[in-house]
Design a protein around this motif. Structure first.
Motif, PDB file in Angstrom:
ATOM      1  N   LEU A   7      10.131   8.006   0.171  1.00 21.23           N
ATOM      2  CA  LEU A   7      11.495   8.397   0.552  1.00 21.23           C
ATOM      3  C   LEU A   7      11.483   9.640   1.431  1.00 21.23           C
ATOM      4  CD1 LEU A   7      13.611   7.774  -2.672  1.00 21.23           C
ATOM      5  CD2 LEU A   7      14.007   6.784  -0.409  1.00 21.23           C
ATOM      6  N   GLU A   8      10.640  10.600   1.103  1.00 21.97           N
ATOM      7  CA  GLU A   8      10.545  11.806   1.926  1.00 21.97           C
ATOM      8  C   GLU A   8      10.020  11.481   3.318  1.00 21.97           C
ATOM      9  OE1 GLU A   8       8.129  14.342  -0.488  1.00 21.97           O
ATOM     10  OE2 GLU A   8       9.867  15.283  -1.460  1.00 21.97           O
ATOM     11  N   LEU A   9       9.058  10.561   3.397  1.00 19.10           N
ATOM     12  CA  LEU A   9       8.539  10.139   4.698  1.00 19.10           C
ATOM     13  C   LEU A   9       9.621   9.428   5.495  1.00 19.10           C
ATOM     14  CD1 LEU A   9       5.027   8.820   3.586  1.00 19.10           C
ATOM     15  CD2 LEU A   9       5.471  10.830   5.012  1.00 19.10           C
ATOM     16  N   LEU A  10      10.376   8.587   4.803  1.00 19.53           N
ATOM     17  CA  LEU A  10      11.470   7.853   5.453  1.00 19.53           C
ATOM     18  C   LEU A  10      12.500   8.824   6.022  1.00 19.53           C
ATOM     19  CD1 LEU A  10      13.311   4.830   3.846  1.00 19.53           C
ATOM     20  CD2 LEU A  10      14.579   6.695   4.848  1.00 19.53           C
ATOM     21  N   ILE A  11      12.932   9.760   5.195  1.00 19.93           N
ATOM     22  CA  ILE A  11      13.936  10.733   5.628  1.00 19.93           C
ATOM     23  C   ILE A  11      13.412  11.588   6.782  1.00 19.93           C
ATOM     24  CG2 ILE A  11      15.239  12.776   4.900  1.00 19.93           C
ATOM     25  CD1 ILE A  11      15.375  11.446   2.090  1.00 19.93           C
ATOM     26  N   GLY A  12      12.101  11.836   6.767  1.00 19.58           N
ATOM     27  CA  GLY A  12      11.505  12.627   7.838  1.00 19.58           C
ATOM     28  C   GLY A  12      11.172  11.817   9.075  1.00 19.58           C
ATOM     29  N   GLY A  13      11.488  10.534   9.046  1.00 21.74           N
ATOM     30  CA  GLY A  13      11.237   9.687  10.214  1.00 21.74           C
ATOM     31  C   GLY A  13       9.773   9.381  10.446  1.00 21.74           C
ATOM     32  N   LYS A  14       8.966   9.455   9.381  1.00 22.06           N
ATOM     33  CA  LYS A  14       7.527   9.204   9.499  1.00 22.06           C
ATOM     34  C   LYS A  14       7.163   7.832   8.925  1.00 22.06           C
ATOM     35  CE  LYS A  14       6.510  14.141   9.094  1.00 22.06           C
ATOM     36  NZ  LYS A  14       5.797  15.194   8.307  1.00 22.06           N
ATOM     37  N   ALA A  15       5.993   7.356   9.313  1.00 17.27           N
ATOM     38  CA  ALA A  15       5.524   6.061   8.803  1.00 17.27           C
ATOM     39  C   ALA A  15       5.297   6.151   7.300  1.00 17.27           C
ATOM     40  CB  ALA A  15       4.231   5.656   9.505  1.00 17.27           C
ATOM     41  N   LEU A  16       5.684   5.102   6.607  1.00 13.76           N
ATOM     42  CA  LEU A  16       5.566   5.086   5.157  1.00 13.76           C
ATOM     43  C   LEU A  16       4.137   4.795   4.695  1.00 13.76           C
ATOM     44  CD1 LEU A  16       8.842   3.181   4.170  1.00 13.76           C
ATOM     45  CD2 LEU A  16       8.499   5.590   4.701  1.00 13.76           C
ATOM     46  N   LYS A  17       3.889   5.068   3.435  1.00 13.98           N
ATOM     47  CA  LYS A  17       2.578   4.822   2.831  1.00 13.98           C
ATOM     48  C   LYS A  17       2.514   3.395   2.294  1.00 13.98           C
ATOM     49  CE  LYS A  17      -0.584   6.832  -0.582  1.00 13.98           C
ATOM     50  NZ  LYS A  17      -0.757   7.911  -1.590  1.00 13.98           N
ATOM     51  N   ASN A  18       1.372   2.738   2.486  1.00 12.72           N
ATOM     52  CA  ASN A  18       1.126   1.382   1.973  1.00 12.72           C
ATOM     53  C   ASN A  18       2.009   0.318   2.629  1.00 12.72           C
ATOM     54  OD1 ASN A  18      -0.684   2.598   0.249  1.00 12.72           O
ATOM     55  ND2 ASN A  18       0.552   2.325  -1.590  1.00 12.72           N
ATOM     56  N   VAL A  19       2.319   0.473   3.907  1.00 13.64           N
ATOM     57  CA  VAL A  19       3.132  -0.531   4.601  1.00 13.64           C
ATOM     58  C   VAL A  19       2.343  -1.835   4.729  1.00 13.64           C
ATOM     59  CG1 VAL A  19       4.234  -1.141   6.790  1.00 13.64           C
ATOM     60  CG2 VAL A  19       4.471   1.171   5.876  1.00 13.64           C
ATOM     61  N   MET A  20       2.984  -2.943   4.358  1.00 13.68           N
ATOM     62  CA  MET A  20       2.355  -4.245   4.505  1.00 13.68           C
ATOM     63  C   MET A  20       2.402  -4.655   5.984  1.00 13.68           C
ATOM     64  SD  MET A  20       1.289  -4.854   1.538  1.00 13.68           S
ATOM     65  CE  MET A  20       0.665  -6.512   1.833  1.00 13.68           C
ATOM     66  N   PRO A  21       1.276  -5.076   6.545  1.00 16.56           N
ATOM     67  CA  PRO A  21       1.229  -5.434   7.956  1.00 16.56           C
ATOM     68  C   PRO A  21       2.271  -6.493   8.320  1.00 16.56           C
ATOM     69  CG  PRO A  21      -0.980  -5.354   7.038  1.00 16.56           C
ATOM     70  CD  PRO A  21      -0.030  -5.215   5.882  1.00 16.56           C
ATOM     71  N   GLY A  22       2.907  -6.286   9.464  1.00 19.42           N
ATOM     72  CA  GLY A  22       3.871  -7.258   9.960  1.00 19.42           C
ATOM     73  C   GLY A  22       5.264  -7.106   9.398  1.00 19.42           C
ATOM     74  N   THR A  23       5.508  -6.072   8.579  1.00 23.62           N
ATOM     75  CA  THR A  23       6.846  -5.884   8.019  1.00 23.62           C
ATOM     76  C   THR A  23       7.499  -4.662   8.641  1.00 23.62           C
ATOM     77  OG1 THR A  23       6.204  -4.452   6.157  1.00 23.62           O
ATOM     78  CG2 THR A  23       6.024  -6.834   5.831  1.00 23.62           C
ATOM     79  N   GLY A  24       8.811  -4.737   8.805  1.00 21.66           N
ATOM     80  CA  GLY A  24       9.572  -3.615   9.329  1.00 21.66           C
ATOM     81  C   GLY A  24       9.537  -3.559  10.839  1.00 21.66           C
ATOM     82  N   PRO A  25      10.479  -2.830  11.435  1.00 25.01           N
ATOM     83  CA  PRO A  25      10.477  -2.641  12.887  1.00 25.01           C
ATOM     84  C   PRO A  25       9.268  -1.814  13.323  1.00 25.01           C
ATOM     85  CG  PRO A  25      12.144  -1.258  11.851  1.00 25.01           C
ATOM     86  CD  PRO A  25      11.596  -2.146  10.769  1.00 25.01           C
ATOM     87  N   GLN A  26       8.276  -2.487  13.926  1.00 23.64           N
ATOM     88  CA  GLN A  26       7.049  -1.847  14.344  1.00 23.64           C
ATOM     89  C   GLN A  26       6.342  -1.142  13.173  1.00 23.64           C
ATOM     90  OE1 GLN A  26       8.101   0.695  17.620  1.00 23.64           O
ATOM     91  NE2 GLN A  26       8.396  -1.023  19.014  1.00 23.64           N
ATOM     92  N   ASN A  27       6.486  -1.795  11.963  1.00 22.60           N
ATOM     93  CA  ASN A  27       5.802  -1.326  10.752  1.00 22.60           C
ATOM     94  C   ASN A  27       6.229   0.061  10.266  1.00 22.60           C
ATOM     95  OD1 ASN A  27       4.457  -3.694  10.736  1.00 22.60           O
ATOM     96  ND2 ASN A  27       2.437  -2.860  11.136  1.00 22.60           N
ATOM     97  N   LYS A  28       7.384   0.511  10.661  1.00 25.36           N
ATOM     98  CA  LYS A  28       7.911   1.746  10.085  1.00 25.36           C
ATOM     99  C   LYS A  28       9.421   1.753  10.199  1.00 25.36           C
ATOM    100  CE  LYS A  28       7.417   4.512  14.331  1.00 25.36           C
ATOM    101  NZ  LYS A  28       6.826   5.736  14.896  1.00 25.36           N
ATOM    102  N   LEU A  29      10.061   2.573   9.397  1.00 22.96           N
ATOM    103  CA  LEU A  29      11.537   2.640   9.442  1.00 22.96           C
ATOM    104  C   LEU A  29      11.960   3.619  10.524  1.00 22.96           C
ATOM    105  CD1 LEU A  29      12.521   2.730   5.664  1.00 22.96           C
ATOM    106  CD2 LEU A  29      12.594   0.833   7.247  1.00 22.96           C
TER     107      LEU A  29
END
Length: 323
Positions: free
Chosen positions: A301-323
């Motif tokens: 959540l802190e990474l998300l709020i800070g606009g950074k790539a999240l931890k343990n992102v599953m490949p191929g998910t999300g807009p360019q694999n980050k929020l």
């Protein structure tokens, strides 16, 4: 922002998420989502039913991030979520210690015959055949001292398990996609199994579930193993050909098996595995204690709020694999 978390695991997110602009709300992962909460932005999953996940797919149109607490979130990835819009993160790392501990317990059960002792206790019989020195017979897997252990799926859980095995005197080797040396352990590739399997006392399987690993342990590979060798599976049930394993056990081709995962769970009463000789059935209990879930949720959540790539992102998910 609203985050829904499941009641299938004890989480104190109200306290853990203090200071963040996020409202945590508990939900029952076996029931449809309440109408007033289908507007949630974030979803934490653990032991959700298929119907529950389908309900989320159909009605939770605001979802941007799903945090699964499973090391391999196959249930979420196959549920039908729009993975181009929703980022899915796994619980990789949360299960390293519990699964390693469980695998060690199953190996100790196999070599010290704890299952036979329990069976004799239920029958009020003294397990006299287990009272001698179990380290003498050369044709038995009876101790971890100098035992040859091969871990198929040499990832983070294997790296956690290996020091415990070495501390008890075992020799450990691994199987992974790439050959090399990892923390002093020799790691080989699958094509070397015909050479490795005839030399081991136990095979520990920690493979993920996918089409490429389906029935990875089949009749041919079982035939390479020695008569006293055991199979321990704490990965995914689909990685073992259960019919081939049953045949190997009943014919005495291998010494035994301790399985925590199965192709169909719960294991049906009609399954032949219940009556297979030297088979220990564990009810998918190895990874039921994810450790550090609250910290991972907070970190992401802190990474998300800070606009950074999240931890343990599953490949191929999300807009360019980050929020």
């Amino acid at each position: 922002m609203k985050l829904l978390y499941p009641t299938s695991i004890k989480l104190n997110l109200e306290e853990k998420l203090k200071g963040l602009d996020v409202t945590p709300i508990a939900y029952d992962p076996a029931k449809p989502f309440p109408d007033e909460h289908v507007d949630a932005d974030f979803l934490v999953t653990w032991a959700n039913t298929k119907d529950n996940l389908r309900d989320a797919v159909a009605r939770m149109n605001n979802l941007r991030w799903i945090q699964s607490l499973a090391a391999g979130p196959n249930d979420v990835l196959s549920a039908g979520f729009d993975q181009s819009r929703i980022t899915v993160t796994s619980g990789s790392g949360l299960h390293n210690l519990p699964v390693a501990e469980h695998a060690l317990g199953l190996l100790l059960t196999a070599c010290r015959r704890f299952h036979e002792m329990r069976d004799c206790q239920v029958q009020r019989k003294w397990a006299k055949h287990l009272c001698g020195d179990p380290t003498i017979p050369a044709n038995m897997f009876s101790t971890l001292r100098n035992a040859e252990i091969l871990i198929w799926g040499y990832g983070n859980i294997a790296k956690t398990l290996t020091p415990y095995l070495k501390a008890l005197g075992a020799n450990v080797r691994g199987i992974a996609r790439e050959q090399g040396t990892r923390d002093g352990v020799e790691v080989f590739t699958v094509d070397q199994l015909p050479t490795l399997l005839p030399t081991i006392d136990a095979l520990v399987m920690i493979l993920p579930g996918s089409e490429t690993t389906r029935h990875a342990l089949n009749a041919e590979r079982l035939s390479y193993m020695r008569e006293h060798s055991w199979v321990v599976n704490v990965g995914r049930g689909t990685s073992v050909d259960e019919e081939a394993l049953y045949e190997a056990l009943t014919k005495g081709q291998i010494g035994g098996a301790a399985l925590d995962v199965f192709e169909t769970e719960p294991l049906p009463e009609s399954s032949k595995l219940w009556s297979a000789p030297n088979l220990v059935v564990s009810p998918h209990a190895a990874g039921n204690r994810p450790l550090g879930s609250e910290d991972l949720i907070r970190e992401n959540l802190e990474l998300l709020i800070g606009g950074k790539a999240l931890k343990n992102v599953m490949p191929g998910t999300g807009p360019q694999n980050k929020l």
